[in-house]
Design a protein around this motif. Structure first.
Motif, PDB file in Angstrom:
ATOM      1  N   GLN A 143      26.571  45.921  41.137  1.00  0.00           N
ATOM      2  CA  GLN A 143      25.825  46.489  40.012  1.00  0.00           C
ATOM      3  C   GLN A 143      26.539  47.680  39.369  1.00  0.00           C
ATOM      4  O   GLN A 143      26.620  47.780  38.141  1.00  0.00           O
ATOM      5  CB  GLN A 143      24.423  46.907  40.472  1.00  0.00           C
ATOM      6  N   ALA A 144      27.068  48.583  40.193  1.00  0.00           N
ATOM      7  CA  ALA A 144      27.750  49.769  39.654  1.00  0.00           C
ATOM      8  C   ALA A 144      28.980  49.367  38.840  1.00  0.00           C
ATOM      9  O   ALA A 144      29.254  49.924  37.773  1.00  0.00           O
ATOM     10  CB  ALA A 144      28.144  50.709  40.788  1.00  0.00           C
ATOM     11  N   LYS A 145      29.723  48.386  39.336  1.00  0.00           N
ATOM     12  CA  LYS A 145      30.917  47.916  38.628  1.00  0.00           C
ATOM     13  C   LYS A 145      30.538  47.267  37.306  1.00  0.00           C
ATOM     14  O   LYS A 145      31.197  47.467  36.279  1.00  0.00           O
ATOM     15  CB  LYS A 145      31.671  46.920  39.507  1.00  0.00           C
ATOM     16  N   LEU A 146      29.434  46.480  37.313  1.00  0.00           N
ATOM     17  CA  LEU A 146      28.967  45.833  36.091  1.00  0.00           C
ATOM     18  C   LEU A 146      28.553  46.875  35.052  1.00  0.00           C
ATOM     19  O   LEU A 146      28.882  46.752  33.869  1.00  0.00           O
ATOM     20  CB  LEU A 146      27.795  44.903  36.405  1.00  0.00           C
ATOM     21  N   GLU A 147      27.820  47.901  35.488  1.00  0.00           N
ATOM     22  CA  GLU A 147      27.374  48.942  34.561  1.00  0.00           C
ATOM     23  C   GLU A 147      28.552  49.660  33.921  1.00  0.00           C
ATOM     24  O   GLU A 147      28.526  49.969  32.729  1.00  0.00           O
ATOM     25  CB  GLU A 147      26.467  49.934  35.292  1.00  0.00           C
ATOM     26  N   GLN A 148      29.598  49.927  34.699  1.00  0.00           N
ATOM     27  CA  GLN A 148      30.788  50.578  34.149  1.00  0.00           C
ATOM     28  C   GLN A 148      31.482  49.663  33.146  1.00  0.00           C
ATOM     29  O   GLN A 148      31.930  50.107  32.084  1.00  0.00           O
ATOM     30  CB  GLN A 148      31.759  50.943  35.283  1.00  0.00           C
ATOM     31  N   TYR A 149      31.552  48.375  33.484  1.00  0.00           N
ATOM     32  CA  TYR A 149      32.173  47.394  32.590  1.00  0.00           C
ATOM     33  C   TYR A 149      31.423  47.338  31.256  1.00  0.00           C
ATOM     34  O   TYR A 149      32.022  47.354  30.181  1.00  0.00           O
ATOM     35  CB  TYR A 149      32.170  46.012  33.262  1.00  0.00           C
ATOM     36  N   ILE A 150      30.109  47.279  31.331  1.00  0.00           N
ATOM     37  CA  ILE A 150      29.274  47.205  30.133  1.00  0.00           C
ATOM     38  C   ILE A 150      29.405  48.470  29.295  1.00  0.00           C
ATOM     39  O   ILE A 150      29.499  48.418  28.065  1.00  0.00           O
ATOM     40  CB  ILE A 150      27.810  46.956  30.527  1.00  0.00           C
ATOM     41  N   ILE A 169      33.826  42.514  21.113  1.00  0.00           N
ATOM     42  CA  ILE A 169      35.233  42.233  20.837  1.00  0.00           C
ATOM     43  C   ILE A 169      36.061  42.258  22.115  1.00  0.00           C
ATOM     44  O   ILE A 169      36.987  41.456  22.293  1.00  0.00           O
ATOM     45  CB  ILE A 169      35.794  43.238  19.783  1.00  0.00           C
ATOM     46  N   ASP A 170      35.730  43.146  23.046  1.00  0.00           N
ATOM     47  CA  ASP A 170      36.461  43.225  24.310  1.00  0.00           C
ATOM     48  C   ASP A 170      36.252  41.968  25.140  1.00  0.00           C
ATOM     49  O   ASP A 170      37.172  41.478  25.796  1.00  0.00           O
ATOM     50  CB  ASP A 170      36.010  44.449  25.102  1.00  0.00           C
ATOM     51  N   LEU A 171      35.037  41.462  25.112  1.00  0.00           N
ATOM     52  CA  LEU A 171      34.723  40.241  25.853  1.00  0.00           C
ATOM     53  C   LEU A 171      35.537  39.074  25.303  1.00  0.00           C
ATOM     54  O   LEU A 171      36.067  38.254  26.065  1.00  0.00           O
ATOM     55  CB  LEU A 171      33.220  39.958  25.717  1.00  0.00           C
ATOM     56  N   LEU A 172      35.643  38.997  23.976  1.00  0.00           N
ATOM     57  CA  LEU A 172      36.383  37.911  23.353  1.00  0.00           C
ATOM     58  C   LEU A 172      37.877  38.015  23.646  1.00  0.00           C
ATOM     59  O   LEU A 172      38.574  36.999  23.772  1.00  0.00           O
ATOM     60  CB  LEU A 172      36.155  37.924  21.841  1.00  0.00           C
ATOM     61  N   VAL A 173      38.381  39.246  23.761  1.00  0.00           N
ATOM     62  CA  VAL A 173      39.801  39.455  24.035  1.00  0.00           C
ATOM     63  C   VAL A 173      40.120  39.171  25.497  1.00  0.00           C
ATOM     64  O   VAL A 173      41.108  38.495  25.823  1.00  0.00           O
ATOM     65  CB  VAL A 173      40.214  40.890  23.666  1.00  0.00           C
ATOM     66  N   PRO A 195      38.974  34.841  26.541  1.00  0.00           N
ATOM     67  CA  PRO A 195      38.969  34.032  25.305  1.00  0.00           C
ATOM     68  C   PRO A 195      38.607  32.568  25.569  1.00  0.00           C
ATOM     69  O   PRO A 195      38.601  32.113  26.717  1.00  0.00           O
ATOM     70  CB  PRO A 195      40.405  34.164  24.810  1.00  0.00           C
ATOM     71  N   GLY A 196      38.314  31.864  24.485  1.00  0.00           N
ATOM     72  CA  GLY A 196      38.102  30.427  24.564  1.00  0.00           C
ATOM     73  C   GLY A 196      36.728  29.981  24.976  1.00  0.00           C
ATOM     74  O   GLY A 196      36.466  28.783  25.095  1.00  0.00           O
ATOM     75  N   VAL A 197      35.808  30.918  25.193  1.00  0.00           N
ATOM     76  CA  VAL A 197      34.461  30.554  25.636  1.00  0.00           C
ATOM     77  C   VAL A 197      33.615  30.080  24.460  1.00  0.00           C
ATOM     78  O   VAL A 197      32.932  29.060  24.528  1.00  0.00           O
ATOM     79  CB  VAL A 197      33.773  31.737  26.350  1.00  0.00           C
ATOM     80  N   VAL A 198      33.646  30.841  23.361  1.00  0.00           N
ATOM     81  CA  VAL A 198      32.835  30.529  22.181  1.00  0.00           C
ATOM     82  C   VAL A 198      33.629  29.619  21.255  1.00  0.00           C
ATOM     83  O   VAL A 198      34.739  29.967  20.830  1.00  0.00           O
ATOM     84  CB  VAL A 198      32.427  31.813  21.446  1.00  0.00           C
ATOM     85  N   ARG A 199      33.045  28.458  20.927  1.00  0.00           N
ATOM     86  CA  ARG A 199      33.747  27.492  20.081  1.00  0.00           C
ATOM     87  C   ARG A 199      33.154  27.386  18.686  1.00  0.00           C
ATOM     88  O   ARG A 199      33.824  26.987  17.747  1.00  0.00           O
ATOM     89  CB  ARG A 199      33.718  26.106  20.744  1.00  0.00           C
ATOM     90  N   THR A 200      31.872  27.721  18.548  1.00  0.00           N
ATOM     91  CA  THR A 200      31.229  27.603  17.238  1.00  0.00           C
ATOM     92  C   THR A 200      30.461  28.877  16.912  1.00  0.00           C
ATOM     93  O   THR A 200      30.133  29.679  17.796  1.00  0.00           O
ATOM     94  CB  THR A 200      30.242  26.417  17.212  1.00  0.00           C
ATOM     95  N   ALA A 201      30.158  29.029  15.632  1.00  0.00           N
ATOM     96  CA  ALA A 201      29.383  30.194  15.192  1.00  0.00           C
ATOM     97  C   ALA A 201      27.999  30.194  15.825  1.00  0.00           C
ATOM     98  O   ALA A 201      27.480  31.246  16.210  1.00  0.00           O
ATOM     99  CB  ALA A 201      29.282  30.187  13.669  1.00  0.00           C
ATOM    100  N   SER A 202      27.390  29.028  15.939  1.00  0.00           N
ATOM    101  CA  SER A 202      26.044  28.937  16.508  1.00  0.00           C
ATOM    102  C   SER A 202      26.023  29.343  17.972  1.00  0.00           C
ATOM    103  O   SER A 202      25.073  29.971  18.442  1.00  0.00           O
ATOM    104  CB  SER A 202      25.494  27.515  16.352  1.00  0.00           C
ATOM    105  N   GLU A 203      27.068  28.982  18.720  1.00  0.00           N
ATOM    106  CA  GLU A 203      27.146  29.388  20.124  1.00  0.00           C
ATOM    107  C   GLU A 203      27.191  30.908  20.241  1.00  0.00           C
ATOM    108  O   GLU A 203      26.568  31.493  21.130  1.00  0.00           O
ATOM    109  CB  GLU A 203      28.388  28.780  20.778  1.00  0.00           C
ATOM    110  N   LEU A 204      27.923  31.530  19.341  1.00  0.00           N
ATOM    111  CA  LEU A 204      28.030  32.994  19.370  1.00  0.00           C
ATOM    112  C   LEU A 204      26.692  33.655  19.079  1.00  0.00           C
ATOM    113  O   LEU A 204      26.231  34.511  19.837  1.00  0.00           O
ATOM    114  CB  LEU A 204      29.072  33.455  18.349  1.00  0.00           C
TER     115      LEU A 204
END
Length: 593
Positions: free
Chosen positions: A341-348, A354-358, A361-370
């Motif tokens: 939990q502590a590590k997740l909170e620091q990450y968040i 934008i950081d998640l996408l960088v 990458p490659g998780v979101v394929r369409t605008a609707s998924e995003l």
């Protein structure tokens, strides 16, 4: 002799929970009691207590909506704040709905604390006759999300009350969860009504066309239909040498129909940074013109959704979970484990979308998924720093601009950077008024007031001071203000010193934490002036606190108790009772966040 309708019921040993069995029995009772009745028997509606615990007014607004709809369905619904309610009154109810906010570190709103403390006393009578439902409001970015509503629900269940439906814990995106919970609850009440409702005219006065028109006029501009207010002034209150920027903004509300009182808040509809939106679109290889329809949104382009409607600068556990699951991101999935939990909170804390996408990458394929993954962008509330009497046709706000840097990227608050960087004078800003009925000046214009507001917590007190001057109020005014440095961060210095010089501001005590070797805060100044502060309390002064809930407000509260104990010659329990009495008499008010 007449035939009576036999109403079936679910036996005690049926494989259902207590809540499920109660719901089913109510449903069967409602369905079978709708059979033609013999004679001309009068039928009565359910009597339902709608209770709310609100800090900023959101819970109160939802409770009012629910009450109105319950009445329209034929039920006798009574709206009450937990501030003016007792657990003994709750024990006399058969049906109750509680809509409760959580603030600070999982605490009850100030007004609801006495109710909850009494409910928690040892040997409080059982509540077996009570059927209830709880809707919780909170913010998942805080550690103790919806803790008060969770505790309240648990306590009622422990006292034997029966849940009508499962508790809902709602994040900042309120509309859809509330609508779903409300429809479920209305269905349950309609099913549990063993008799049909009496005619609406017997329950409440009918709403005439004129009444509806008046209501529409009052609510002409609200959260869902804000007023586009022109920015007519914007100036920096801090000096260049300051480590931060605080703005004063003046918005015109002439001919808008908007009304406010000193102590209210201004709701601002924010907008994300277009440059960040463009970077996200480029990263996903989207044009921005793809059409999307996220929950609670009308169809629009993905560019519009990212700019105006969705959160893109902050992450949440829920978003991480959705993203990690969709992409099979093992690193992210690992951080979802309870022990991480502590590590997740620091990450968040350090990242945005934008950081998640960088990084993954490659998780979101369409605008609707995003858009399906992202939470709804919600309004920001700023304490109004003007008086409607002294500043006719205007709303003033005092805004601390949030800027910081993490992972090599410059970041900032969504709304504060919009106001500072992308909204020049002459442009329009969508706003509405959020009433704060629990933060009002004393009705007695001769009563003294003590105001404690460091940083932008000064905002409502600037409004109070201008309001009292416009009213010609004779009551004494005492302000405690704190910031980092007098030379660079003394907000509204000229105004406050002028008011102190002409006697309107009876006392002005300042605490600039970095102007000496040992840091000094507003609570330290309170202790220094303990004897006089106690004297003002005994003279009937009202105390107001505005600002940070997690530290400042708690420190100020502890200091107030200490002053009462020391200078009132009381033990701790007696001092606590004295402060509680201030609350009961509406002489201790806190607008904290």
């Amino acid at each position: 002799m007449t035939m009576q309708t036999m109403i079936p019921f679910v036996p005690e040993d049926a494989p259902f929970s207590t809540e499920q069995r109660a719901w089913l029995n109510g449903f069967l009772a409602g369905m079978f009691s709708s059979a033609p009745a013999s004679g001309t028997e009068k039928r009565e509606p359910l009597r339902i207590a709608v209770l709310y615990a609100s800090q900023s007014g959101t819970a109160e607004g939802l409770a009012r909506k629910l009450t109105k709809e319950l009445k329209s369905k034929g039920h006798a619904a009574a709206l009450t704040s937990l501030e003016a309610y007792t657990p003994k009154a709750l024990a006399a109810e058969k049906y109750a709905v509680l809509i409760a906010s959580t603030y600070g570190e999982g605490e009850a709103p100030d007004a609801a604390q006495p109710f909850y403390e009494e409910l928690c006393i040892e040997r409080f009578p059982a509540l077996q006759e009570l059927n209830y439902a709880v809707f919780g409001l909170g913010d998942r970015h805080y550690e103790h999300f919806c803790k008060f509503s969770i505790d309240l629900d648990g306590k009622l269940a422990a006292l034997g009350a029966v849940r009508l439906c499962e508790r809902v814990e709602c994040d900042l995106d309120i509309d859809e969860p509330f609508a779903q919970w409300k429809e479920k609850l209305l269905g349950i009440f309609n099913a549990m009504a063993k008799v049909e409702s009496a005619p609406a005219a017997e329950i409440a006065a009918p709403v005439t066309a004129a009444t509806e028109t008046q209501a529409e006029t009052v609510a002409a501009h609200g959260r869902e239909n804000p007023f586009s207010a022109p920015v007519i002034e914007k100036r920096v209150l801090t000096r260049e040498s300051s480590s931060k920027v605080t703005l004063h903004m003046t918005l015109s509300i002439r001919d808008s129909g908007l009304r406010y009182e000193a102590g209210d808040a201004c709701g601002v509809i924010p907008q994300n940074d277009p440059k960040l939106v463009e970077e996200i679109l480029q990263r996903l290889k989207l044009t921005g013109q793809e059409m999307v329809e996220a929950p609670g949104m009308s169809v629009c382009t993905v560019a519009d959704a990212l700019l105006h409607r969705l959160v893109i600068t902050r992450l949440s556990r829920k978003l991480i979970e959705r993203y990690a699951t969709a992409g099979g991101c093992t690193t992210l999935l690992g951080m979802l484990a309870p022990e991480q939990q502590a590590k997740l909170e620091q990450y968040i804390y350090e990242r945005g979308l934008i950081d998640l996408l960088v990084e993954c990458p490659g998780v979101v394929r369409t605008a609707s998924e995003l858009t399906a993954m992202l939470p709804k962008l919600t309004p920001r509330l700023y304490s109004i720093s003007s008086s409607p009497l002294a500043h006719s046709g205007e709303v003033h706000t005092t805004v601390a601009v949030v800027r910081y840097s993490t992972l090599g990227r410059e970041r900032g608050g969504v709304c504060s950077t919009l106001l500072a960087d992308r909204l020049p004078v002459g442009e329009q800003l969508p706003i509405y008024i959020q009433p704060n009925r629990k933060f009002r000046l004393p009705a007695d214009a001769s009563a003294p007031v003590i105001m404690i507001g460091p940083g932008t917590g000064i905002a409502p007190f600037r409004a109070f001071l201008h309001e009292r001057r416009a009213l010609g109020a004779r009551g004494r005014n005492w302000l405690f203000f704190g910031e980092r440095s007098a030379a660079s961060d003394f907000l509204y210095r000229e105004e406050l010193e002028a008011m102190a010089a002409d006697g309107h501001l009876t006392r002005l005590d300042t605490a600039f934490s970095r102007d000496q070797e040992q840091k000094v805060y507003v609570q330290d100044r309170m202790l220094e002036q303990g004897p006089m502060l106690w004297s003002w309390l005994e003279d009937g002064a009202s105390v107001y606190v505005c600002g940070d809930a997690s530290r400042m407000a708690k420190d100020v509260d502890r200091t107030l108790h200490a002053i009462v104990a020391q200078h009132g010659g009381m033990e701790q329990d007696a001092a606590r009772e004295y402060v509680n009495r201030l609350k009961d008499e509406h002489r201790y008010h806190r607008d904290v966040y």
